[in-house]
Design an enzyme around this catalytic site. Structure first.
Site, PDB file in Angstrom:
ATOM      1  N   ALA A  72     -72.312  43.151  80.310  1.00  0.00           N
ATOM      2  CA  ALA A  72     -71.469  43.628  81.406  1.00  0.00           C
ATOM      3  C   ALA A  72     -70.583  42.478  81.859  1.00  0.00           C
ATOM      4  O   ALA A  72     -71.061  41.362  82.070  1.00  0.00           O
ATOM      5  CB  ALA A  72     -72.338  44.112  82.566  1.00  0.00           C
ATOM      6  N   GLY A 117     -70.849  37.732  84.629  1.00  0.00           N
ATOM      7  CA  GLY A 117     -71.253  38.525  83.465  1.00  0.00           C
ATOM      8  C   GLY A 117     -72.774  38.586  83.399  1.00  0.00           C
ATOM      9  O   GLY A 117     -73.462  37.789  84.040  1.00  0.00           O
ATOM     10  N   LYS A 118     -73.308  39.536  82.690  1.00  0.00           N
ATOM     11  CA  LYS A 118     -74.767  39.576  82.439  1.00  0.00           C
ATOM     12  C   LYS A 118     -75.001  40.540  81.283  1.00  0.00           C
ATOM     13  O   LYS A 118     -74.271  41.511  81.114  1.00  0.00           O
ATOM     14  CB  LYS A 118     -75.504  40.067  83.687  1.00  0.00           C
ATOM     15  CG  LYS A 118     -77.008  39.846  83.670  1.00  0.00           C
ATOM     16  CD  LYS A 118     -77.407  38.381  83.773  1.00  0.00           C
ATOM     17  CE  LYS A 118     -78.019  38.038  85.084  1.00  0.00           C
ATOM     18  NZ  LYS A 118     -78.399  36.683  85.343  1.00  0.00           N
ATOM     19  N   GLY A 119     -76.010  40.249  80.499  1.00  0.00           N
ATOM     20  CA  GLY A 119     -76.284  41.137  79.373  1.00  0.00           C
ATOM     21  C   GLY A 119     -77.709  41.002  78.914  1.00  0.00           C
ATOM     22  O   GLY A 119     -78.528  40.363  79.573  1.00  0.00           O
ATOM     23  N   ASP A 158     -81.840  33.664  80.265  1.00  0.00           N
ATOM     24  CA  ASP A 158     -82.302  34.449  81.423  1.00  0.00           C
ATOM     25  C   ASP A 158     -83.727  34.874  81.090  1.00  0.00           C
ATOM     26  O   ASP A 158     -84.340  34.286  80.188  1.00  0.00           O
ATOM     27  CB  ASP A 158     -81.354  35.652  81.603  1.00  0.00           C
ATOM     28  CG  ASP A 158     -81.336  36.183  83.019  1.00  0.00           C
ATOM     29  OD1 ASP A 158     -82.325  36.816  83.423  1.00  0.00           O
ATOM     30  OD2 ASP A 158     -80.348  35.981  83.735  1.00  0.00           O
TER      31      ASP A 158
END
Ligand code: NAD
Length: 428
Positions: A72, A117-119, A158
């Site tokens: 994202a 952002g993050k995924g 993460d």
């Protein structure tokens, strides 16, 4: 095989907020404190894009499973998207969007030239051998290669991923591009362009935030008692530094429970989650407590540093600490936040307190781009300076507008993003 996102979404829980719900509520609340174009707020409720990919994995026994991966990208008005990649069974599109929004605010409050952002991949990382994790990561890097890059979107470790995962990711991306590009991810091992002090950084910034908060409210670290829920990377580093700076850490916990000594624990002797998983209860201490009880101890500073949604409408009335410093992401629900504010408990928000991680990621990215390594002393000095700058900016808003620390941090972040959007303008 992974479940499609539509089937993965948990039943809505009225008490526990999803990252996306919390992120949108906090945005709307911050917007009431400043004069920002409504269109900008509306835009910030949504991501620029969400990339969904299928990641086939050849298992060690030769069979093939297919998992769903996401990236994202929330907003890049201030610079490349920045944020972690998690391997966890509950990863889904909405969670990635919510967490990417938090990254936008976190980067903006720290004045880093990045967006959010993050995924991740919806998978249980414990079900994989090392070889399977490597193959999965390399294939994920291949699937995401068109949407990431050192000047477009820079992932980091993460939940369920670590420095080794980033090394494989960077190697796969570099092989595809035909040159070594260390700046495509941060959180790498120092030998291939990672930064010294990156692992310790979120705990260090949490400790700095606690130190500044104690000082702001007229306390002295020498007379300060601290309880830390979650003696992992963030919690242990924060506890060790606060002890080094003179505070008395009276309680710490891991997933199995807490130890408590009103006279102070010997923090240096307790192994962290990474050094020896779940060793807290094996330590000598006069009392054992549950993870619920540690949150309600009558201490000066409480640091929730384990998981999200631990301070809720159910227990917010019983939080006896004067100051809560959020080491974890989202440990306080929206409803609990209101109760704590009414009760005069000062909450130093996650987007400021644990921002040391992304700040040292920024330093790592600078070192990679410039091909110049910084010493640990340089990293820690620059982190201290960045934290103090951010603290001052937020403190100014706390005092000028009589806001909570969370609202003030969001006001600082949102003002910077809105101003950048205004200057750049909307492409017609
Ligand atoms: P970690 O895995 O190193 O440590 C987590 C600790 O919490 C462990 O001691 C574990 O036993 C304990 N724990 C797990 N579940 C628990 C539960 N339900 N109740 C009580 N304790 C529990 O993780 P970490 O990297 O320290 O991350 C902790 C939090 O900080 C997470 O919310 C994470 O998103 C956030 N955070 C981490 C970083 C980072 O770079 N490590 C940066 C910013 C924010």
């Amino acid at each position: 095989m992974s479940t499609p996102p539509s089937q993965q979404e948990a039943e809505p829980d009225e008490e526990l907020d999803s990252a996306l719900v919390t992120a949108r509520r906090q945005l709307e609340r911050a917007a009431t404190h400043i004069d920002v174009d409504e269109g900008v707020i509306e835009r910030l409720k949504y991501p620029t894009r969400v990339e969904q990919v299928s990641v086939p994995l050849e298992r060690d026994d030769g069979s093939v499973d297919v998992f769903t991966g996401y990236r994202a990208q929330h907003d890049d008005v201030r610079g490349p998207y920045k944020g972690g990649l998690r391997y966890h069974p509950e990863v889904n599109a909405d969670e990635c969007i919510g967490l990417s929004m938090w990254m936008t605010w976190k980067c903006a409050v720290m004045d880093l030239p990045f967006g959010g952002g993050k995924g991740g991949i919806s998978i249980n990382p414990k079900s994989l051998s090392d070889e399977e994790t490597e193959r999965l990561t390399r294939r994920f890097a291949e699937e995401l290669r068109y949407v990431i890059g050192p000047t477009t979107d820079v992932p980091a470790p993460d939940m369920g991923t670590d420095a080794q995962t980033m090394a494989w990711f960077m190697d796969a991306y570099s092989m595809q591009q035909g040159e070594t590009i260390p700046g495509v991810v941060t959180g790498k091992p120092p030998v291939i362009g990672g930064s010294y002090g990156r692992e310790e950084a979120p705990g260090r910034s949490t400790a700095i935030a606690a130190r500044e908060a104690v000082d702001y409210y007229g306390g002295d670290l020498e007379d300060t008692t601290v309880a830390v829920q979650g003696f992992g990377s963030v919690g242990a580093n924060a506890a060790r530094l606060l002890e080094e700076w003179g505070a008395t850490v009276v309680a710490v916990s891991d997933v199995n429970g807490a130890i408590y000594d009103p006279d102070g624990l010997d923090i240096g002797s307790i192994p962290t989650h990474e050094e020896e998983p779940e060793a807290v209860l094996e330590q000598d201490a006069p009392e054992h407590l549950s993870n619920e009880e540690i949150l309600e101890l009558d201490v000066d500073v409480l640091i929730p540093a384990a998981v999200g949604n631990v301070i809720t409408a159910d227990n917010a009335d019983r939080i006896a600490a004067d100051i809560v410093v959020e080491g974890a992401n989202g440990p306080t629900t929206f409803a609990a936040d209101t109760i704590l504010e009414e009760r005069g408990v000062h909450v130093i928000p996650d987007i400021l307190a644990n921002a040391g991680g992304v700040t040292v990621s920024y330093f790592e990215w600078l070192q990679d781009i410039n091909r110049r390594k910084w010493s640990l002393e340089e990293v820690n000095e620059e982190l201290e300076a960045k934290m103090l700058d951010a603290w001052e900016e937020v403190r100014t808003e706390v005092e000028a507008k009589e806001l909570s620390w969370r609202d003030a941090a969001y006001v600082v972040a949102l003002s910077r993003i809105a101003e950048a959007k205004e200057k750049r303008g909307l492409w017609p």
